[in-house]
Design an enzyme around this catalytic site. Structure first.
Site, PDB file in Angstrom:
ATOM      1  N   HIS A   1      -0.795   4.509  -2.350  1.00 31.67           N
ATOM      2  CA  HIS A   1      -1.711   5.105  -3.313  1.00 31.67           C
ATOM      3  C   HIS A   1      -3.103   4.642  -2.954  1.00 31.67           C
ATOM      4  O   HIS A   1      -3.382   3.439  -2.946  1.00 31.67           O
ATOM      5  CB  HIS A   1      -1.366   4.712  -4.753  1.00 31.67           C
TER       6      HIS A   1
ATOM      7  N   GLN B   1      -3.573  -1.628   6.500  1.00 30.47           N
ATOM      8  CA  GLN B   1      -4.928  -1.600   7.046  1.00 30.47           C
ATOM      9  C   GLN B   1      -5.009  -0.647   8.241  1.00 30.47           C
ATOM     10  O   GLN B   1      -5.950   0.137   8.340  1.00 30.47           O
ATOM     11  CB  GLN B   1      -5.392  -2.991   7.495  1.00 30.47           C
TER      12      GLN B   1
ATOM     13  N   LYS C   1      -5.185  -3.361  -4.319  1.00 28.28           N
ATOM     14  CA  LYS C   1      -4.980  -3.156  -5.757  1.00 28.28           C
ATOM     15  C   LYS C   1      -3.865  -4.049  -6.294  1.00 28.28           C
ATOM     16  O   LYS C   1      -3.744  -4.208  -7.499  1.00 28.28           O
ATOM     17  CB  LYS C   1      -4.656  -1.691  -6.053  1.00 28.28           C
TER      18      LYS C   1
END
Length: 165
Positions: free
Chosen positions: A16, A82, A65
């Site tokens: 997400h 990443q 997050k």
């Protein structure tokens, strides 16, 4: 400033992504600078790189997050997530989804969810790559449209909740 979102995949290896995209001289650049200068316990924002010493263009801040929990989660975040974000951002610039001036004058802030149970590096990479591309493309196209939002408002749901109606 452009704002985009994408959710790709299912289960613990889903991705997400939320992105802020825009000139470094505006709020996106300020958000990048503020976040990079003020890490919090468990949430370490970092510059996204394609390889060691080769940062993405435009400058892209990776903001987790989910707080980092254990070696596997840390590796999934710093490794395949990443790399997926890096590839997605870079391709958006190279393919013209981002304008040419974005190369050195814009910034991207990518807020990235990596589930604590993520365990398939290839799936984490693929989902973050696709979600990053989709989030940036949607941001640059000002999507969703108001008509899409109006239609979705009839049945709000997400991967964690689907209300009984």
């Amino acid at each position: 400033m452009y704002i985009g979102e994408s959710f790709v995949g299912s289960g613990p290896n889903a991705a997400h992504i939320n992105v802020l995209v825009g000139p470094r001289t505006g709020p996106v650049g300020q958000a990048l600078a503020n976040s990079l200068a003020a890490p919090r316990m468990g949430y370490i924002p970092f510059m996204t790189c394609l390889q060691p010493n080769v940062p993405v263009k435009p400058a892209t801040l990776f903001v987790a997050k989910a707080d980092l929990r254990g070696e596997t989660h840390e590796n999934m975040t710093w490794g395949p997530a990443q790399a997926g974000v890096a590839k997605g951002v870079q391709e958006c610039l190279l393919e013209g989804v981002l304008p040419a001036e974005a190369e050195n004058d814009w910034a991207v802030v990518a807020a990235v969810w990596v589930n604590w149970s993520a365990g398939d590096a290839e799936e984490v990479f693929a989902n973050n790559y696709r979600a990053t591309r989709e989030a940036i493309a949607r941001a640059m196209s000002n999507l969703p449209t108001l008509a899409q939002v109006a239609e979705a408002s009839k049945q709000p749901c997400n991967p964690f909740y689907n209300p009984v109606q």
